[in-house]
Design a protein around this motif. Structure first.
Motif, PDB file in Angstrom:
ATOM      1  N   GLY A 268       0.814  -1.210   0.000  1.00  0.00           N
ATOM      2  CA  GLY A 268       0.000   0.000   0.000  1.00  0.00           C
ATOM      3  C   GLY A 268       0.847   1.259   0.000  1.00  0.00           C
ATOM      4  O   GLY A 268       0.562   2.216  -0.727  1.00  0.00           O
ATOM      5  N   ALA A 269       1.903   1.279   0.820  1.00  0.00           N
ATOM      6  CA  ALA A 269       2.783   2.446   0.879  1.00  0.00           C
ATOM      7  C   ALA A 269       3.523   2.636  -0.442  1.00  0.00           C
ATOM      8  O   ALA A 269       3.715   3.762  -0.899  1.00  0.00           O
ATOM      9  CB  ALA A 269       3.773   2.292   2.024  1.00  0.00           C
ATOM     10  N   LYS A 270       3.911   1.545  -1.052  1.00  0.00           N
ATOM     11  CA  LYS A 270       4.613   1.635  -2.340  1.00  0.00           C
ATOM     12  C   LYS A 270       3.692   2.179  -3.421  1.00  0.00           C
ATOM     13  O   LYS A 270       4.077   3.054  -4.208  1.00  0.00           O
ATOM     14  CB  LYS A 270       5.132   0.257  -2.742  1.00  0.00           C
ATOM     15  CG  LYS A 270       5.958   0.272  -4.029  1.00  0.00           C
ATOM     16  CD  LYS A 270       6.490  -1.120  -4.350  1.00  0.00           C
ATOM     17  CE  LYS A 270       7.313  -1.096  -5.633  1.00  0.00           C
ATOM     18  NZ  LYS A 270       7.797  -2.452  -5.995  1.00  0.00           N
TER      19      LYS A 270
ATOM     20  N   TRP B  19       7.136 -11.925  -1.320  1.00  0.00           N
ATOM     21  CA  TRP B  19       6.414 -10.735  -0.871  1.00  0.00           C
ATOM     22  C   TRP B  19       6.754  -9.536  -1.752  1.00  0.00           C
ATOM     23  O   TRP B  19       7.880  -9.356  -2.177  1.00  0.00           O
ATOM     24  CB  TRP B  19       6.703 -10.443   0.601  1.00  0.00           C
ATOM     25  CG  TRP B  19       8.098  -9.965   0.913  1.00  0.00           C
ATOM     26  CD1 TRP B  19       9.193 -10.729   1.152  1.00  0.00           C
ATOM     27  CD2 TRP B  19       8.529  -8.607   1.037  1.00  0.00           C
ATOM     28  NE1 TRP B  19      10.283  -9.947   1.417  1.00  0.00           N
ATOM     29  CE2 TRP B  19       9.902  -8.635   1.362  1.00  0.00           C
ATOM     30  CE3 TRP B  19       7.889  -7.380   0.916  1.00  0.00           C
ATOM     31  CZ2 TRP B  19      10.641  -7.480   1.561  1.00  0.00           C
ATOM     32  CZ3 TRP B  19       8.634  -6.223   1.110  1.00  0.00           C
ATOM     33  CH2 TRP B  19       9.986  -6.281   1.424  1.00  0.00           C
ATOM     34  N   GLY B  20       5.723  -8.747  -2.063  1.00  0.00           N
ATOM     35  CA  GLY B  20       5.886  -7.577  -2.914  1.00  0.00           C
ATOM     36  C   GLY B  20       5.870  -7.870  -4.404  1.00  0.00           C
ATOM     37  O   GLY B  20       5.979  -6.948  -5.210  1.00  0.00           O
ATOM     38  N   ALA B  21       5.718  -9.145  -4.791  1.00  0.00           N
ATOM     39  CA  ALA B  21       5.831  -9.521  -6.207  1.00  0.00           C
ATOM     40  C   ALA B  21       4.463  -9.554  -6.895  1.00  0.00           C
ATOM     41  O   ALA B  21       3.472  -9.978  -6.317  1.00  0.00           O
ATOM     42  CB  ALA B  21       6.509 -10.879  -6.343  1.00  0.00           C
ATOM     43  N   THR B  22       4.443  -9.136  -8.155  1.00  0.00           N
ATOM     44  CA  THR B  22       3.213  -9.145  -8.952  1.00  0.00           C
ATOM     45  C   THR B  22       3.368  -9.962 -10.235  1.00  0.00           C
ATOM     46  O   THR B  22       2.640  -9.753 -11.203  1.00  0.00           O
ATOM     47  CB  THR B  22       2.801  -7.707  -9.327  1.00  0.00           C
ATOM     48  OG1 THR B  22       3.886  -7.064 -10.007  1.00  0.00           O
ATOM     49  CG2 THR B  22       2.439  -6.901  -8.087  1.00  0.00           C
TER      50      THR B  22
ATOM     51  N   LEU C 158      -7.053  -3.955 -11.025  1.00  0.00           N
ATOM     52  CA  LEU C 158      -7.384  -4.037  -9.605  1.00  0.00           C
ATOM     53  C   LEU C 158      -6.412  -3.191  -8.792  1.00  0.00           C
ATOM     54  O   LEU C 158      -5.256  -3.027  -9.192  1.00  0.00           O
ATOM     55  CB  LEU C 158      -7.302  -5.481  -9.102  1.00  0.00           C
ATOM     56  CG  LEU C 158      -8.352  -6.485  -9.582  1.00  0.00           C
ATOM     57  CD1 LEU C 158      -8.103  -7.843  -8.924  1.00  0.00           C
ATOM     58  CD2 LEU C 158      -9.760  -6.002  -9.296  1.00  0.00           C
ATOM     59  N   PRO C 159      -6.844  -2.675  -7.643  1.00  0.00           N
ATOM     60  CA  PRO C 159      -5.892  -1.989  -6.758  1.00  0.00           C
ATOM     61  C   PRO C 159      -4.866  -2.976  -6.210  1.00  0.00           C
ATOM     62  O   PRO C 159      -5.085  -4.191  -6.228  1.00  0.00           O
ATOM     63  CB  PRO C 159      -6.786  -1.417  -5.647  1.00  0.00           C
ATOM     64  CG  PRO C 159      -8.031  -2.235  -5.685  1.00  0.00           C
ATOM     65  CD  PRO C 159      -8.218  -2.655  -7.112  1.00  0.00           C
ATOM     66  N   ARG C 160      -3.765  -2.467  -5.691  1.00  0.00           N
ATOM     67  CA  ARG C 160      -2.621  -3.306  -5.370  1.00  0.00           C
ATOM     68  C   ARG C 160      -2.774  -4.149  -4.118  1.00  0.00           C
ATOM     69  O   ARG C 160      -2.275  -5.275  -4.065  1.00  0.00           O
ATOM     70  CB  ARG C 160      -1.368  -2.412  -5.240  1.00  0.00           C
ATOM     71  CG  ARG C 160      -0.100  -3.168  -4.837  1.00  0.00           C
ATOM     72  CD  ARG C 160       0.283  -4.179  -5.904  1.00  0.00           C
ATOM     73  NE  ARG C 160       1.462  -4.942  -5.523  1.00  0.00           N
ATOM     74  CZ  ARG C 160       1.444  -6.091  -4.862  1.00  0.00           C
ATOM     75  NH1 ARG C 160       0.273  -6.612  -4.473  1.00  0.00           N
ATOM     76  NH2 ARG C 160       2.554  -6.732  -4.587  1.00  0.00           N
ATOM     77  N   THR C 161      -3.450  -3.662  -3.075  1.00  0.00           N
ATOM     78  CA  THR C 161      -3.443  -4.375  -1.808  1.00  0.00           C
ATOM     79  C   THR C 161      -4.723  -5.163  -1.564  1.00  0.00           C
ATOM     80  O   THR C 161      -5.773  -4.865  -2.130  1.00  0.00           O
ATOM     81  CB  THR C 161      -3.247  -3.400  -0.634  1.00  0.00           C
ATOM     82  OG1 THR C 161      -4.412  -2.572  -0.522  1.00  0.00           O
ATOM     83  CG2 THR C 161      -2.037  -2.524  -0.847  1.00  0.00           C
TER      84      THR C 161
END
Length: 341
Positions: free
Chosen positions: A66-68, A245-248, A270-273
């Motif tokens: 979310g912060a990213k 973690w953090g990977a898309t 879609l939103p990230r989180t």
């Protein structure tokens, strides 16, 4: 004849010494026990602790995501404002240069017109009132000064907006760094626990988790429709790909990253989180019986995990570090909400 004298009793001082010595021995024994190495946890105890740490790590990962995402949005806004400020400054300079040129021409030909002098003064805000009362302003001059004032006002506003955005970006960056540190801390703790086991014990924990999804039968899933069908197909095509973690994707995913990637293949953004994904589309409730293939299932009260329903009471998801994208029962975790995209 046998003596009937009583045996000699130890003196009171000797009794005190013995009692003190016994107490010291007990205290030293207690200290030794307190400083003794703790009992090595069993394999099952390690698994419980590691599972808890990995869940906490996933919570921190979604905070990081979310912060990213917010940081990237703020950087784009800041860049756009900086461009607008640069253009505004250029326009302001051009207007001011035009007035300066007029003043220069008038000076060379006999003196600066009082109107132009007012327009170039350090306090142009009162110019129109003064010029109107003194009947010194022509329509063209008044229009020029209005343009100058409007450009300055807009430029000041944009600078304030840019400063606010940059301040928020600093806060977002701090949150990002804190979440990243928390993720790494949880991963280090879980790795330390796993390293206390034998290689065979570690393999029995991690290997069992990774293989669990391979035994689920998905040969008779109900058909999905529309873009949901494309999303389900995309997600299932990544079975066996590791969680990071953090990977898309496309070669590794975290839980929300898998949803973003799969729906992007269907042409849907879609939103990230997982927390943001808990608000998209239509709320279907929490009863898995009402879910359709392609629905997003949001888990836990804080919405820190997400999966995709594929039918027959099953879902596909990226579970946690050390595991892979796989199919599992859709009810293995507490459901917060089901969303139809």
């Amino acid at each position: 004849m046998a003596s009937h004298r009583r045996p000699k009793q130890p003196s009171r001082a000797r009794v005190s010494v013995l009692t003190a010595a016994a107490a010291t021995a007990v205290a030293l024994s207690a200290q030794a026990s307190a400083h003794a190495a703790p009992a090595k946890p069993t394999k099952d105890e390690v698994k419980v602790q590691v599972d808890k740490l990995l869940e906490e790590q996933e919570q921190a990962s979604e905070t990081y995501n979310g912060a990213k995402e917010r940081g990237e949005q703020l950087r784009k806004q800041a860049d756009q404002l900086q461009d607008q400020i640069a253009r505004g400054q250029q326009q302001l300079t051009e207007v001011a240069s035009g007035l300066s040129a007029v003043a220069g021409d008038q000076y060379r030909t006999g003196g600066v017109d009082p109107t132009v002098a007012l327009m170039l003064s350090s306090d142009p805000d009162n110019y129109l009132d003064k010029a109107s009362s003194n009947e010194q302003a022509t329509d063209t001059q008044a229009s020029t000064l209005k343009s100058l004032k409007e450009q300055q006002r807009r430029l000041d506003q944009q600078k304030q907006e840019a400063a606010a955005i940059l301040a928020e970006l600093d806060r977002s960056t701090q949150t990002l760094n804190e979440a990243k540190a928390e993720v790494q801390k949880k991963l280090s703790e879980s790795q330390r626990l796993l390293s206390s086991l034998t290689a065979a014990e570690r393999a029995s924990i991690t290997g069992r988790a990774s293989r669990a999804g391979d035994r689920v039968d998905i040969s008779n899933l109900p058909p999905a429709s529309g873009y949901a069908a494309a999303a389900v197909s995309a997600a299932l095509s990544k079975r066996g790909v590791p969680y990071v973690w953090g990977a898309t994707g496309p070669n590794s995913f975290d839980c929300s990253g898998l949803m973003v990637w799969a729906y992007a293949k269907a042409g849907v953004s879609l939103p990230r989180t997982s927390q943001s994904q808990a608000t998209v589309g239509v709320n279907v409730g929490t009863n898995i019986a009402n879910a359709q293939p392609g629905d997003l299932i949001i888990y836990h009260s804080d919405a820190h995990h997400v999966a995709m329903y594929i039918g027959n009471g099953l879902m596909v998801h990226a579970p946690h570090t050390g595991d892979v994208v796989k199919v599992a029962s859709a009810t293995v975790m507490p459901i917060k909400t089901i969303r139809r995209v």
